[in-house]
Every structure is written in structure tokens, then in C-alpha cells.
Design a protein around this motif. Structure first.
Motif, PDB file in Angstrom:
ATOM      1  N   CYS A  58      62.154  91.481  55.194  1.00  0.00           N
ATOM      2  CA  CYS A  58      61.149  90.760  55.979  1.00  0.00           C
ATOM      3  C   CYS A  58      59.790  90.945  55.306  1.00  0.00           C
ATOM      4  CB  CYS A  58      61.098  91.291  57.411  1.00  0.00           C
ATOM      5  SG  CYS A  58      60.764  93.055  57.517  1.00  0.00           S
ATOM      6  N   MET A  59      58.822  90.144  55.771  1.00  0.00           N
ATOM      7  CA  MET A  59      57.460  90.205  55.265  1.00  0.00           C
ATOM      8  C   MET A  59      56.500  90.336  56.431  1.00  0.00           C
ATOM      9  SD  MET A  59      59.075  88.116  52.660  1.00  0.00           S
ATOM     10  CE  MET A  59      58.509  86.446  52.653  1.00  0.00           C
ATOM     11  N   PRO A  60      55.591  91.300  56.447  1.00  0.00           N
ATOM     12  CA  PRO A  60      55.505  92.426  55.532  1.00  0.00           C
ATOM     13  C   PRO A  60      56.815  93.219  55.539  1.00  0.00           C
ATOM     14  CG  PRO A  60      53.672  92.412  57.116  1.00  0.00           C
ATOM     15  CD  PRO A  60      54.588  91.348  57.515  1.00  0.00           C
ATOM     16  N   PHE A 100      47.159  79.237  68.261  1.00  0.00           N
ATOM     17  CA  PHE A 100      47.434  78.709  66.932  1.00  0.00           C
ATOM     18  C   PHE A 100      47.897  79.829  66.015  1.00  0.00           C
ATOM     19  CE2 PHE A 100      44.635  75.829  69.063  1.00  0.00           C
ATOM     20  CZ  PHE A 100      45.238  74.601  68.805  1.00  0.00           C
ATOM     21  N   LYS A 101      48.633  79.423  64.974  1.00  0.00           N
ATOM     22  CA  LYS A 101      49.167  80.394  64.033  1.00  0.00           C
ATOM     23  C   LYS A 101      48.822  79.958  62.622  1.00  0.00           C
ATOM     24  CE  LYS A 101      52.005  83.485  62.166  1.00  0.00           C
ATOM     25  NZ  LYS A 101      53.433  83.403  62.278  1.00  0.00           N
ATOM     26  N   ALA A 102      48.314  80.896  61.830  1.00  0.00           N
ATOM     27  CA  ALA A 102      48.044  80.608  60.418  1.00  0.00           C
ATOM     28  C   ALA A 102      48.642  81.714  59.555  1.00  0.00           C
ATOM     29  CB  ALA A 102      46.532  80.528  60.173  1.00  0.00           C
ATOM     30  N   PHE A 103      49.007  81.347  58.359  1.00  0.00           N
ATOM     31  CA  PHE A 103      49.474  82.299  57.348  1.00  0.00           C
ATOM     32  C   PHE A 103      48.372  82.493  56.316  1.00  0.00           C
ATOM     33  CE2 PHE A 103      54.138  83.251  57.332  1.00  0.00           C
ATOM     34  CZ  PHE A 103      54.447  82.674  58.546  1.00  0.00           C
ATOM     35  N   MET A 104      48.123  83.726  55.921  1.00  0.00           N
ATOM     36  CA  MET A 104      47.168  83.986  54.843  1.00  0.00           C
ATOM     37  C   MET A 104      47.887  84.102  53.494  1.00  0.00           C
ATOM     38  SD  MET A 104      44.521  86.555  56.776  1.00  0.00           S
ATOM     39  CE  MET A 104      43.237  86.602  55.534  1.00  0.00           C
ATOM     40  N   VAL A 154      47.619  85.476  63.327  1.00  0.00           N
ATOM     41  CA  VAL A 154      47.589  85.431  61.866  1.00  0.00           C
ATOM     42  C   VAL A 154      48.634  86.347  61.231  1.00  0.00           C
ATOM     43  CG1 VAL A 154      46.160  85.882  59.826  1.00  0.00           C
ATOM     44  CG2 VAL A 154      45.152  84.769  61.797  1.00  0.00           C
ATOM     45  N   HIS A 155      49.360  85.757  60.288  1.00  0.00           N
ATOM     46  CA  HIS A 155      50.187  86.540  59.363  1.00  0.00           C
ATOM     47  C   HIS A 155      49.245  86.980  58.254  1.00  0.00           C
ATOM     48  CE1 HIS A 155      54.007  87.073  56.777  1.00  0.00           C
ATOM     49  NE2 HIS A 155      52.973  87.418  56.013  1.00  0.00           N
ATOM     50  N   ALA A 156      48.917  88.265  58.242  1.00  0.00           N
ATOM     51  CA  ALA A 156      47.867  88.759  57.361  1.00  0.00           C
ATOM     52  C   ALA A 156      48.433  89.597  56.217  1.00  0.00           C
ATOM     53  CB  ALA A 156      46.854  89.567  58.177  1.00  0.00           C
ATOM     54  N   ILE A 158      46.631  89.682  65.445  1.00  0.00           N
ATOM     55  CA  ILE A 158      47.317  89.982  64.187  1.00  0.00           C
ATOM     56  C   ILE A 158      48.795  90.241  64.489  1.00  0.00           C
ATOM     57  CG2 ILE A 158      47.439  91.549  62.201  1.00  0.00           C
ATOM     58  CD1 ILE A 158      44.786  89.971  62.336  1.00  0.00           C
ATOM     59  N   VAL A 159      49.652  89.437  63.888  1.00  0.00           N
ATOM     60  CA  VAL A 159      51.087  89.611  64.142  1.00  0.00           C
ATOM     61  C   VAL A 159      51.702  90.609  63.164  1.00  0.00           C
ATOM     62  CG1 VAL A 159      51.345  87.299  65.116  1.00  0.00           C
ATOM     63  CG2 VAL A 159      51.822  87.650  62.678  1.00  0.00           C
ATOM     64  N   HIS A 160      52.826  91.100  63.534  1.00  0.00           N
ATOM     65  CA  HIS A 160      53.687  92.006  62.764  1.00  0.00           C
ATOM     66  C   HIS A 160      52.965  92.992  61.837  1.00  0.00           C
ATOM     67  CE1 HIS A 160      53.336  88.975  59.616  1.00  0.00           C
ATOM     68  NE2 HIS A 160      54.302  88.200  60.062  1.00  0.00           N
ATOM     69  N   ALA A 161      52.095  93.819  62.399  1.00  0.00           N
ATOM     70  CA  ALA A 161      51.496  94.920  61.623  1.00  0.00           C
ATOM     71  C   ALA A 161      52.608  95.930  61.333  1.00  0.00           C
ATOM     72  CB  ALA A 161      50.367  95.569  62.407  1.00  0.00           C
ATOM     73  N   SER A 170      56.566  87.196  72.195  1.00  0.00           N
ATOM     74  CA  SER A 170      55.439  86.403  71.693  1.00  0.00           C
ATOM     75  C   SER A 170      55.673  85.822  70.304  1.00  0.00           C
ATOM     76  CB  SER A 170      54.186  87.285  71.659  1.00  0.00           C
ATOM     77  OG  SER A 170      54.472  88.486  70.947  1.00  0.00           O
ATOM     78  N   HIS A 171      56.808  86.146  69.681  1.00  0.00           N
ATOM     79  CA  HIS A 171      56.970  85.778  68.266  1.00  0.00           C
ATOM     80  C   HIS A 171      58.436  85.538  67.907  1.00  0.00           C
ATOM     81  CE1 HIS A 171      55.472  86.776  63.905  1.00  0.00           C
ATOM     82  NE2 HIS A 171      56.379  85.817  63.898  1.00  0.00           N
ATOM     83  N   VAL A 172      58.864  84.290  67.993  1.00  0.00           N
ATOM     84  CA  VAL A 172      60.208  83.931  67.508  1.00  0.00           C
ATOM     85  C   VAL A 172      60.126  82.661  66.653  1.00  0.00           C
ATOM     86  CG1 VAL A 172      61.384  84.932  69.527  1.00  0.00           C
ATOM     87  CG2 VAL A 172      60.844  82.483  69.515  1.00  0.00           C
TER      88      VAL A 172
HETATM   89 ZN   LIG Z   1      54.656  86.245  59.534  1.00  0.00          ZN
END
Ligand SMILES: [Zn+2]
Ligand SMILES: NC(=O)NC(NC(N)=O)C(=O)[O-]
Ligand SMILES: [Zn+2]
Length: 444
Positions: free
Chosen positions: A287-289, A149-153, A185-187, A240-243, A62-64
């Protein structure tokens, strides 16, 4: 003429509920039959004997970030998709940023689609971006078939993909809700991360641990709580992506329990690597987080086993080697891990063999759940009527990952040098064998 294009015989088929012995018949890219009662004797153009192998639905990553067009020198749809095929993944959702132009309107989506159509050896879907100033473009992106959709915070690190301020986020979520779509969301909190980074660097504190401390778990928690409150106010579906920590997952669990439509992804690197790896391996593990401590890793595995995590995606965000070199300042160097080829290997080795995670759970997290959450009604399950996206795995085989095994454009990864138990032998996409004998069939 044969009755079927392909039959996979004698394998152990893994579903989200159980393991069953069975034969699978495939025609025109679809699974026609899964026969568990008696062997299939029909003729087929090809028969694969999967005796001793496990048969999994192909992973849906789901995330590349495949970075094409515009930054193809960082990865590309061909090399990226081949690495997925080698790792047992049959579908990916590409993020709207790092490629240029970013996918923030329909013409840019069309460019990306055309590239993928030419070059990808697996199924490709795309996230659209929510950035300041493009809310009026979300509808055309939705109609163009984006997965969501994807957003960065917090800042994305890419100049042409700005992070969403709170008003953009809130108004954007209203629009996403009205479209019936979903926002990923990248939170992380911009305020917390930027101020701590500034303070650390002013004090000359630039070690791996300093960098990690500048992006603390509380920064994720604060951002997640904020965006959940917007989801509650707008009715927008949220992912929420990449917790990086179970503490973040807990906030999402609480929201789920009060009825908020929110799901959570984590990534293999938060399950397999720690701050020590960042210290030892340098930029390749940045990486982030950021990576967390050993206790966090164990807690996150517990969350995975308990069903608190909905989806596992790789967040493959590659870059050329020179961008990953960190000599002493960990605030420099690209943040993003190259890992798309290793997701299943990590879940099998670190999860199944080391911690007793069931194969059913792995299938749920990597195929069943992403298909359900993102509306892929014909994927994620091995059953009659579903797409023939299938991965064969030999759990008795182990191997040490070497740079030259990687199909990435840049053959580096923090997972190099580790020994993995369980090897992908064959990957089938829409009924076609795209990976076998350690090779990708690149007829595409
Ligand atoms: Zn991210
Ligand atoms: N621009 C990126 O690729 N960012 C990615 N970078 C990471 N995860 O370090 C991400 O998903 O946030
Ligand atoms: Zn990402």
C-alpha cells in the motif's frame, strides 16, 4: 400495531464517554429511546436480546474505494458494502477514484449515487475529486452533496485521476474554503518518491524494503507540511488521510495547536502490519504510504490511545488477485489493501485486548469523530433522535479469519489466518437488520 419496529434489550451500550446497560427502542429507522433506568416493556415487531453483547454505533468508514462503476470487477458497491456490514460498519465514504468515470463533476457523481442506491446495503456518501482542471466543478459537486473533496499530492496510480500540482492544490483549497467544505489529502511528495523509486530501480534494488525506503516517512512529512501551509493561507479545512507514522501525526498536532483546522486519519494496516508482513505476504500487503517498522507501529498505537488520531478509516483499495502478485519487483503490483471487513476486529484484538485501548476510544475514532468532522449530525451516537445504525459485538467469541469469510469480490486480505477476539453478531442499518448469523440479508 407495535409501538416500535425493533427493541434491543439488555446490551452494554458503548458511548464515547462510558459503558451503560440499556434497552434501545427503534422506529422508522430512528432511535426513539435509550432506556438505562428501567427495562423497556413496550411491544415491538422484533426484540433482540443483547445480553452479554456490546452495542456500538455502527462504524463510519471514511475511506473506501469500491471502484463502481467502471472497475466493478475489482470490487463493487454490493460486495464492498456487504463486507462493511459484516464488519460492523453502517456508513462509508467512497473515494472519487478507481471508479470510472471518476467523481470529478456532478454528472459523474449522479452515476455513482444511482449505483449505490441500487446496490449498497449500508449508507453511502461520496468524496468529490480535486484534480488539475476541475476547480470550476467543485461547486456543483458540493451542491450535489459530496462529503468533501479528495486530492492526491503524488500519482494515484489511476490514469483518469491525476494528482494535484501545487497550484491546483492551492487554488482548489481557496475554492473548497469558500464552499465551506473540507479537503482530504493523500500526502506524499512526488519529487521524493519518484526520484527514490527511479534510483532504486536503476540499481536493481526492488525488494519489499527497497520499495518502502523509496516512500520514506519524510516524504509524508514534507507533503503534510506543504499542504498545511496552504490550509493556513486559504483557511481551507483539511483532513490528512492514511498517516503511516506518529512522526506525521506530530506535524498535524503542531498545526492543530496553532489553530489550523486539520485532522488526521490512520488505517488498521499501519497498526497491525509491518514491513515484515510485506516481505512475507507479498503484494497483498502493498500500500501507499507503505507499511513501516515495528517501532513505528507501537508509536502509532500510542498516538491512537492519546487522542492524537482523529479518525480510523480502512482505505480499502482492493484489486483482483493477479494485480497483487509480486514475484521479485515490489515496484510492480497494485498498491492498496483489502481490509474494510476487518477494521473493528483489528481495533478490538490489537487495540482493546492487546494494548488496553478502551471501547469508548474505539467508538470515538470510528463513529463519533467521523460523524462530527464530516457533518453527519444524525449519526455516530446511540441516543434518542439519532439514526438506528448499530452494531452488536460478542467480545467473548474469537475466530480465525478465513478467505471464505470475506464478502469482498476477491476473497484475499493480509489479515487472513489471524485469530480475532470479538465478533460482530448483528449489524443494523437505519433500523433494519442487514447482517446476522454470518449472513448479509441482501433484500436490497
Ligand atoms: Zn491515498
Ligand atoms: N488509487 C488508490 O486506491 N490508491 C490508494 N492506494 C493505497 N493506499 O495504496 C490510496 O488511498 O492511495
Ligand atoms: Zn485510499
Amino acid at each position: 400495531m407495535s409501538a416500535y419496529d425493533l427493541i434491543i434489550k439488555n446490551g452494554t451500550v458503548v458511548t464515547a464517554d462510558s459503558l451503560v446497560q440499556g434497552d434501545i427502542a427503534i422506529k422508522n429507522g430512528k432511535i426513539k429511546q435509550l432506556s438505562t433506568e428501567k427495562p423497556l416493556d413496550s411491544n415491538a415487531d422484533r426484540v433482540i436480546n443483547a445480553k452479554g453483547l456490546h452495542v456500538l454505533p455502527g462504524l463510519i468508514d471514511s475511506h473506501v474505494h469500491f471502484n463502481e462503476p467502471g472497475r466493478t470487477e475489482w470490487e463493487g458497491l454490493e460486495t464492498g458494502s456487504k463486507s462493511l456490514a459484516a464488519g460492523g460498519a453502517t456508513t462509508f465514504f467512497d473515494m472519487p477514484l478507481n471508479s470510472t468515470p471518476p467523481v470529478i463533476d456532478k454528472p459523474n457523481l449522479d452515476i455513482k449515487k444511482a449505483c449505490a442506491n441500487d446496490k449498497s446495503v449500508v449508507n453511502a456518501r461520496f468524496w468529490g475529486g480535486l484534480v488539475p482542471g476541475n476547480i470550476q466543478k467543485l461547486k456543483e459537486l458540493h451542491e450535489g452533496g459530496v462529503i468533501g473533496f479528495k486530492a492526491f499530492m503524488s500519482p494515484s496510480g489511476i490514469k483518469d485521476f491525476n494528482n494535484a500540482d501545487d497550484v491546483t492544490l492551492f487554488k482548489g483549497m481557496k475554492e473548497v474554503a469558500s464552499l465551506g467544505s473540507i479537503l482530504a489529502v493523500h500526502a506524499e511528495s512526488t519529487v521524493i518518491c519518484e526520484q527514490l523509486a527511479e534510483e532504486k530501480q536503476r540499481q536493481g534494488k526492488t525488494s519489499a524494503r527497497d520499495f518502502v525506503e523509496s516512500r520514506p516517512i519524510i516524504s509524508e512529512i514534507e507533503a503534510v507540511q506543504r499542504v498545511i501551509s496552504y490550509a493556513e493561507a486559504t483557511g481551507c479545512k483539511l483532513h490528512i488521510v492514511h498517516a503511516s507514522s506518529r512522526k506525521v501525526v506530530e506535524v498535524i498536532r503542531e498545526a492543530q495547536q496553532r489553530g489550523v483546522d486539520v485532522t488526521v486519519e490512520t488505517c488498521p494496516h499501519y497498526l497491525a502490519l509491518t514491513v515484515n508482513d510485506l516481505e512475507e505476504k507479498g503484494g497483498i500487503a502493498k500500500c501507499m504510504p507503505p507499511l513501516r517498522d515495528e517501532e513505528e507501529v507501537e508509536d502509532l498505537w500510542a498516538a491512537v490511545a492519546n487522542g492524537e488520531i482523529n479518525v480510523i478509516g480502512s482505505d480499502h483499495s482492493p484489486a483482483p488477485a493477479d494485480m497483487k502478485v509480486i514475484t521479485d519487483n515490489y515496484f510492480e503490483g497494485w498498491g492498496g489493501i483489502s481490509g474494510a471487513q476487518s477494521t473493528l476486529n483489528i481495533l478490538l484484538t490489537e487495540g482493546h485486548f492487546k494494548r488496553g485501548l478502551t471501547l469508548e476510544k474505539i467508538v470515538e475514532l470510528t463513529a463519533v469523530n467521523p460523524a462530527k468532522r464530516f457533518g453527519l449530525t444524525t449519526k455516530g451516537v446511540i441516543a434518542a433522535g439519532f439514526d438506528a445504525d448499530i452494531t452488536l459485538v460478542d467480545l467473548t467469541k474469537s475466530f480465525e479469519l478465513k478467505n471464505e469469510d470475506l464478502f469482498y469480490r476477491h476473497q484475499h486480505s493480509p489479515y487472513i489466518g489471524k485469530t480475532y477476539q470479538g465478533k460482530v453478531t448483528t449489524t443494523i442499518v437505519n433500523g433494519e437488520v442487514v447482517f446476522e448469523n454470518d449472513r448479509v440479508n441482501a433484500d436490497k
